[in-house]
Design a protein around this motif. Structure first.
Motif, PDB file in Angstrom:
ATOM      1  N   HIS A  44       0.766  -1.237   0.051  1.00 21.20           N
ATOM      2  CA  HIS A  44       0.058  -0.149  -0.081  1.00 21.20           C
ATOM      3  C   HIS A  44       0.867   1.189   0.022  1.00 21.20           C
ATOM      4  O   HIS A  44       2.036   1.233   0.419  1.00 21.20           O
ATOM      5  N   ALA A  45       0.379   2.264  -0.559  1.00 23.76           N
ATOM      6  CA  ALA A  45       0.966   3.671  -0.435  1.00 23.76           C
ATOM      7  C   ALA A  45       1.145   4.254   0.711  1.00 23.76           C
ATOM      8  O   ALA A  45      -0.011   4.056   1.566  1.00 23.76           O
ATOM      9  N   ILE A  46       2.220   4.965   1.085  1.00 20.81           N
ATOM     10  CA  ILE A  46       2.274   5.744   2.289  1.00 20.81           C
ATOM     11  C   ILE A  46       1.716   7.042   2.009  1.00 20.81           C
ATOM     12  O   ILE A  46       2.154   7.655   1.016  1.00 20.81           O
ATOM     13  N   GLY A  47       0.805   7.622   2.855  1.00 22.69           N
ATOM     14  CA  GLY A  47       0.092   9.142   2.334  1.00 22.69           C
ATOM     15  C   GLY A  47       1.136  10.089   2.888  1.00 22.69           C
ATOM     16  O   GLY A  47       2.333   9.914   3.286  1.00 22.69           O
ATOM     17  N   CYS A  48       0.512  11.233   2.465  1.00 19.52           N
ATOM     18  CA  CYS A  48       1.587  12.404   2.872  1.00 19.52           C
ATOM     19  C   CYS A  48       0.628  13.488   3.352  1.00 19.52           C
ATOM     20  O   CYS A  48      -0.582  13.450   3.129  1.00 19.52           O
ATOM     21  N   LYS A  49       1.169  14.472   4.061  1.00 18.12           N
ATOM     22  CA  LYS A  49       0.421  15.657   4.484  1.00 18.12           C
ATOM     23  C   LYS A  49       1.213  16.752   4.232  1.00 18.12           C
ATOM     24  O   LYS A  49       2.344  16.780   4.245  1.00 18.12           O
ATOM     25  N   VAL A  70       5.038  16.303   3.693  1.00 16.79           N
ATOM     26  CA  VAL A  70       5.851  15.211   4.522  1.00 16.79           C
ATOM     27  C   VAL A  70       5.082  13.761   4.457  1.00 16.79           C
ATOM     28  O   VAL A  70       3.780  13.694   4.172  1.00 16.79           O
ATOM     29  N   ALA A  71       5.937  12.686   4.486  1.00 15.25           N
ATOM     30  CA  ALA A  71       5.188  11.404   4.278  1.00 15.25           C
ATOM     31  C   ALA A  71       4.498  11.052   5.682  1.00 15.25           C
ATOM     32  O   ALA A  71       5.264  11.508   6.802  1.00 15.25           O
ATOM     33  N   LYS A  72       3.542  10.248   5.907  1.00 19.70           N
ATOM     34  CA  LYS A  72       3.033   9.979   7.046  1.00 19.70           C
ATOM     35  C   LYS A  72       3.824   8.541   7.518  1.00 19.70           C
ATOM     36  O   LYS A  72       3.325   7.593   7.365  1.00 19.70           O
ATOM     37  N   GLY A  73       5.105   8.659   7.906  1.00 23.57           N
ATOM     38  CA  GLY A  73       5.931   7.550   8.385  1.00 23.57           C
ATOM     39  C   GLY A  73       5.273   6.763   9.352  1.00 23.57           C
ATOM     40  O   GLY A  73       5.546   5.584   9.531  1.00 23.57           O
ATOM     41  N   TYR A  74       4.529   7.347  10.133  1.00 23.29           N
ATOM     42  CA  TYR A  74       3.957   6.570  11.284  1.00 23.29           C
ATOM     43  C   TYR A  74       2.875   5.581  10.858  1.00 23.29           C
ATOM     44  O   TYR A  74       2.791   4.516  11.605  1.00 23.29           O
ATOM     45  N   THR A  75       2.654   5.558   9.476  1.00 24.40           N
ATOM     46  CA  THR A  75       1.674   4.256   8.917  1.00 24.40           C
ATOM     47  C   THR A  75       2.736   3.393   8.720  1.00 24.40           C
ATOM     48  O   THR A  75       2.451   2.266   8.297  1.00 24.40           O
ATOM     49  N   GLN A  76       3.975   3.333   8.566  1.00 25.62           N
ATOM     50  CA  GLN A  76       4.833   2.303   8.075  1.00 25.62           C
ATOM     51  C   GLN A  76       5.077   1.177   9.281  1.00 25.62           C
ATOM     52  O   GLN A  76       5.189   1.439  10.334  1.00 25.62           O
ATOM     53  N   GLN A  77       5.580   0.201   8.892  1.00 25.77           N
ATOM     54  CA  GLN A  77       5.824  -1.154   9.489  1.00 25.77           C
ATOM     55  C   GLN A  77       7.190  -1.503   9.398  1.00 25.77           C
ATOM     56  O   GLN A  77       7.597  -1.851   8.124  1.00 25.77           O
ATOM     57  N   ALA A  78       8.105  -1.759  10.428  1.00 24.90           N
ATOM     58  CA  ALA A  78       9.331  -2.125  10.182  1.00 24.90           C
ATOM     59  C   ALA A  78       9.375  -3.557   9.619  1.00 24.90           C
ATOM     60  O   ALA A  78       8.655  -4.341   9.938  1.00 24.90           O
ATOM     61  N   GLY A  79      10.356  -3.811   8.579  1.00 25.65           N
ATOM     62  CA  GLY A  79      10.383  -4.898   7.885  1.00 25.65           C
ATOM     63  C   GLY A  79       9.285  -5.022   6.724  1.00 25.65           C
ATOM     64  O   GLY A  79       9.642  -6.040   5.735  1.00 25.65           O
ATOM     65  N   VAL A  80       8.443  -4.214   6.551  1.00 26.54           N
ATOM     66  CA  VAL A  80       7.486  -4.469   5.621  1.00 26.54           C
ATOM     67  C   VAL A  80       7.454  -3.316   4.842  1.00 26.54           C
ATOM     68  O   VAL A  80       7.542  -3.317   3.789  1.00 26.54           O
ATOM     69  N   ASP A  81       7.285  -1.761   5.237  1.00 30.26           N
ATOM     70  CA  ASP A  81       7.616  -0.866   4.320  1.00 30.26           C
ATOM     71  C   ASP A  81       9.050  -0.136   4.382  1.00 30.26           C
ATOM     72  O   ASP A  81       9.335   0.679   3.543  1.00 30.26           O
ATOM     73  N   PHE A  82       9.680  -0.661   5.296  1.00 33.71           N
ATOM     74  CA  PHE A  82      11.160  -0.125   5.439  1.00 33.71           C
ATOM     75  C   PHE A  82      12.165  -1.165   6.028  1.00 33.71           C
ATOM     76  O   PHE A  82      11.475  -1.645   7.006  1.00 33.71           O
ATOM     77  N   VAL A  83      13.372  -0.870   5.966  1.00 32.74           N
ATOM     78  CA  VAL A  83      14.284  -1.922   6.640  1.00 32.74           C
ATOM     79  C   VAL A  83      14.993  -0.883   7.584  1.00 32.74           C
ATOM     80  O   VAL A  83      15.251  -0.987   8.668  1.00 32.74           O
TER      81      VAL A  83
END
Length: 124
Positions: A44-49, A70-83
């Protein structure tokens, strides 16, 4: 003093904020900040605001309107959306040490104000 905004809807009511948002978008495009592409299956895409700030001069007068996308980084999950994450930040003790050595050795200092690929040099 002018209030800082909390919503995109409010920003659209003032030409100054519209101009600040346009400047941010142009800077992001100029620096090739993103590529339009398809998402992999199951992702899924990460939103922005928009984040709005008033930049003031040292005397408290308004310098400019600043809008950042800015990206809504708080919606990311470690290992899924970023390493890994990386954000270069200077520690205050490092800055103080640099200033102390510079003063002791009578060095001149230069500050760079970086804004999405453009910079302004300030010498002291």
């Amino acid at each position: 003093m002018l209030p800082e905004l909390a919503s995109f809807k409010d920003a659209l009511k003032l030409e100054e904020w519209i101009q600040a948002m346009n400047e941010e978008l142009m800077a992001l495009e100029k620096t090739d900040m993103w590529d339009i592409c398809s998402l992999p299956p199951g992702k899924h895409a990460i939103g922005c605001k928009w984040v709005y700030k008033l930049k003031l001069l040292s005397n408290g007068c308004l310098e400019r309107y600043k809008a950042r996308l800015v990206a809504k980084g708080y919606t990311q999950q470690a290992g899924v959306d970023f390493v890994d994450t990386f954000s270069p930040v200077a520690k205050m003790t490092t800055v103080k040490t640099l200033l102390a050595v510079s003063a002791a050795k009578n060095w001149s200092l230069t500050q760079l104000d970086i804004s999405n690929g453009t910079w302004m040099k300030k010498s002291t």
